[in-house]
Design an enzyme around this catalytic site. Structure first.
Site, short mmCIF file in Angstrom:
data_model
loop_
_atom_site.label_atom_id
_atom_site.label_comp_id
_atom_site.label_asym_id
_atom_site.label_seq_id
_atom_site.Cartn_x
_atom_site.Cartn_y
_atom_site.Cartn_z
CB SER A 417 52.88 -41.39 46.94
OG SER A 417 52.30 -40.34 46.23
CG HIS A 438 56.25 -43.82 48.29
ND1 HIS A 438 55.33 -44.03 49.28
CD2 HIS A 438 56.18 -42.48 48.00
CE1 HIS A 438 54.74 -42.90 49.58
NE2 HIS A 438 55.24 -41.94 48.83
CD GLU A 450 55.00 -47.12 51.64
OE1 GLU A 450 54.16 -47.63 52.36
OE2 GLU A 450 54.71 -46.27 50.77
CG ASN A 488 50.64 -41.91 51.17
OD1 ASN A 488 50.91 -41.31 52.21
ND2 ASN A 488 51.25 -41.65 50.02
#
Ligand code: 3H9
Length: 686
Positions: A417, A438, A450, A488
């Site tokens: 991540s 991800h 992702e 993130n």
């Protein structure tokens, strides 16, 4: 059966008709999904008029060619005045027809498509068909009679679920609840529909949904609103829908239709529907990669390997198992494998209990799971997803082993991540096969994926992973490599500024309340407590350099220790914590900060405008392909309310000059792309 005549069918017409055994079959062929565009509506009405006028015709069948029955109104036409015949006019004309009209349904009958079928006198469907009114997901409601006809056919309980939640039903369920009259053979729909029409041709009066009464207990509405309060929070459409269903029960049909039309127009003109329609198209646009042609040859994926039997690995395995893939799950710990297999078994059983798979499918899914300690069993996998510990050394070691054993051409994916996948790729002999996948936790539930494109990731690897994502029910968004990718990375400024606000005098609950009122499922501090305040902690209780260190040193690690920024009760409910606030006050004083009153506006600017700023940087660096991709990541992966359309759509809505002015007011940096776009009064989403 032979064609007896052929009504005014022009070459290339989207709607054609033919008369067989005295039944006119009206077929629409408007790829990709037979949306009810102006041209389709005009063609249908003209054919219907022909059927009415022709004494040789005793009834009509409305059907579609291609992969599906009508998928609804043509969403691209929204925002313009709907050309006549409008969908409600067409539905009215069908229902008023003096000869029986039968809808022949295959694929999906959705939105205006199902409303058209509801206006028909009868409905016949193949067993694989699905029927639904998903307008609520577009911030709308069925505007062509659906809210008034459906409850009259199915009863209120089914109508509430189908319209206010947008849940579709399978053909068998539709038969059971009175939504369809008969199931056809899977391959003989038109012939069966023609036969059915001939059978009912002489029956009078014609069954018209509008003429039926709705029988329901008036208490169901309040109970439904209460049971779904959390799900509907902030959304305008569901409540408007329940109001209309209530009207269907106690007002004449015509009055209900007039109310429906007004409510539809009001929602269509509002920001929420614009936001949700934006997301509909953004989710589909996200699947397209600018420099990868749609016909790119793809690699065959038949067997999947997953490395790591933790929560993520188990969820990822479950996602592939549910989609029918055999999965080899590898871990170094027998105990972890045993636990993961038990958890997956529980998830499969839960899916079966919810009707998402049959008992037989559940058994088959478990048979496709192969937990093993033997890394070499990954040798025949076509795709291997590494979901091990988030540590570069660990990942490199795993990829080195994969490099030795994976078959040539296998796709090697990492679920990292944050980490740099280019470093992982560069450490092995086949960097073109490496890609990031991800997943979001719980991986078998969350729809976002992702797909991280490394500098050397092959185009066919990307194309394959995007197709695969759709097969396992995910919405994939491509991100280039950077720390935290799209989602993130945007969390970082939010958290930094949220903690800085604490130093200036705000409390965790004050900041979280602003986020929850905005529509997020939780605020930054509730999220931090959920993730764990000990993550990344240096483990030295005497070294207090940050606020996090102060919390971690006190054993306040968040939900897992029952205390963090909040205190938690035995049901894990957060309560404002005097201990946490005293800890914050002490750290504030010791680090020389001065407490002052913090306004809601300041919280919005420093924790939400800063996310928009970071998103602008993500866009200008080419980490995301387009603004809509960022909106999809945040609505699908992080609970950004769909009715605000994602961070970029939201910024467009309030105006980029306002965002720039807000950031400047608090002395915060402004991304060049944000400044430029604001200066020309532009938008991120066009
Ligand atoms: C409505 O009906 C209002 C009425 O109640 C009242 C009116 C007064 N219009 O999803 P896919 C495009 S509101 C225009 O990838 P799949 C889509 O953008 C409507 N375009 O395929 C895509 O384009 P592109 C209520 C539409 O096989 C292409 O078709 N109906 C529409 O995975 C393929 O789509 C809905 O909300 C449309 N209605 O799934 C249903 N639908 O290739 C919306 C699709 O350029 N549609 N497109 O990216 C769906 O749920 C799915 O498309 C469906 C097929 C399940 C049908």
């Amino acid at each position: 059966m032979s064609a007896e005549s052929n009504t005014a069918n022009r070459p290339g017409a989207i709607v054609t008709s033919e008369i067989r055994d005295g039944v006119m079959t009206i077929v629409t062929d408007s790829p990709p999904v037979n949306a009810l565009s102006a041209q389709v509506r005009a063609g249908l009405l003209a054919a219907l008029r022909d059927a009415e006028a022709d004494p040789a015709v005793k009834g009509a069948v409305i059907a579609c060619a291609g992969r599906t029955f009508f998928a609804g109104a043509d969403i691209t036409e929204f925002g313009r005045v709907m050309a006549e015949p409008t969908l409600p006019q067409l539905a009215g004309a069908i229902e008023a027809c003096a000869k029986p009209v039968v809808a022949a349904i295959h694929g999906t009958a959705l939105g205006g498509g199902l409303e058209l079928a509801l206006a028909c006198h009868y409905r016949i469907a193949v067993p694989s068909a699905r029927l639904g009114l998903p307008e609520v997901k577009l911030g709308l409601l069925p505007g062509a009679g659906g809210t008034q006809r459906l409850p009259r056919l199915t009863g209120m309980e089914t109508a509430l679920g189908m319209i206010a939640k947008g849940d579709p039903v399978e053909a068998s369920e539709a038969l059971h609840c009175g939504l369809v009259d008969r199931l056809a053979g899977e391959d003989g729909l038109i012939a069966d529909a023609v036969g059915f029409t001939a059978e009912v041709a002489a029956l009078r009066p014609l069954p018209r949904a509008s003429e039926r009464a709705v029988d329901c207990d008036p208490a169901v509405f309040a109970a439904f609103r209460e049971a779904n309060a959390r799900r509907f929070r902030g959304f305008e459409a569901p409540n408007a829908i329940v109001d209309l269903l209530e009207a269907s029960a106690d007002r004449p049909f015509g009055e209900g239709i007039a109310m429906e039309s007004r409510a539809f127009e009001a929602l269509l003109a509002g920001t929420q529907s614009a936001a949700q329609r934006h997301l509909f198209f953004a989710e589909r646009a996200a699947a397209k990669i600018r420099d990868v042609p749609p016909d790119m040859p793809q690699r065959t994926i038949a067997r999947v390997g997953v490395i790591g039997a933790g929560t993520m690995g188990g969820g990822i395995a479950m996602a592939f198992l549910s989609a029918g893939f055999p999965v080899t799950l590898v871990d170094a710990s027998e105990e972890a494998l045993r636990k993961a297999a038990a958890t997956i078994g529980g998830m499969v059983d839960a899916s079966a209990a919810k009707g998402r798979m049959t008992g037989e499918q559940a058994r088959a899914a478990m048979q496709r799971l192969m937990p093993t300690l033997d890394f070499a069993s990954l040798a025949d996998a076509d795709l291997i997803v590494e979901a091990a510990y988030e540590d570069m050394t660990v990942k490199k070691e795993i990829f080195a082993r994969l490099d030795r054993i994976a078959r040539p051409g296998a796709i090697l994916a990492t679920n990292t991540s944050f980490l740099d996948i280019d470093i992982i790729a560069a450490s092995i002999s086949r960097p073109a096969d490496v890609v990031g996948m991800h997943f979001f936790s719980p991986a078998h539930v969350m729809k976002l994926l992702e797909v991280v494109r490394g500098a050397r990731t092959a185009k066919d690897v990307l194309a394959t992973v995007m197709t695969l994502a759709k097969r396992i029910g995910k919405i994939a968004v491509v991100a280039r490599v950077c720390h935290g990718f799209i989602g993130n990375r945007m969390l970082v400024p939010r958290q930094i500024h949220a903690e800085a606000l604490l130093m200036d005098g705000a409390t965790p609950s004050q900041i979280d309340a602003v986020h929850v009122a905005f529509g997020m499922p939780m605020g930054p501090f509730q999220m931090a407590d959920l993730a764990g305040l000990d993550i990344g902690w240096h483990r030295d209780p005497n070294r207090i350099e940050t606020l996090r260190d102060a919390f971690a040193a006190q054993g306040r690690w968040g939900q897992k220790t029952g205390a963090g920024f909040y205190d938690y009760d035995d049901k894990r409910r957060p309560h404002a914590s005097p201990v946490a606030e005293a800890l914050i006050a002490r750290f504030r004083a010791s680090s020389g900060h001065v407490e002052r009153a913090i306004s809601e506006e300041e919280i919005v600017v420093r924790t939400l405008y800063t996310m928009v700023d970071e998103a602008a940087r993500i866009l200008e660096e080419g980490i995301a392909q387009r603004a809509g991709d960022i909106d999809v990541v945040w609505t699908q992966g992080y609970g950004w309310p769909a009715y605000r359309g994602g961070p970029m759509f939201w910024a467009d809505t309030i105006g980029l000059p306002t965002i720039v002015a807000g950031l400047e007011k608090y002395g915060l940096p402004v991304a060049p792309l944000l400044r430029e776009t604001a200066a020309r009064d532009g938008r991120f989403n066009r």
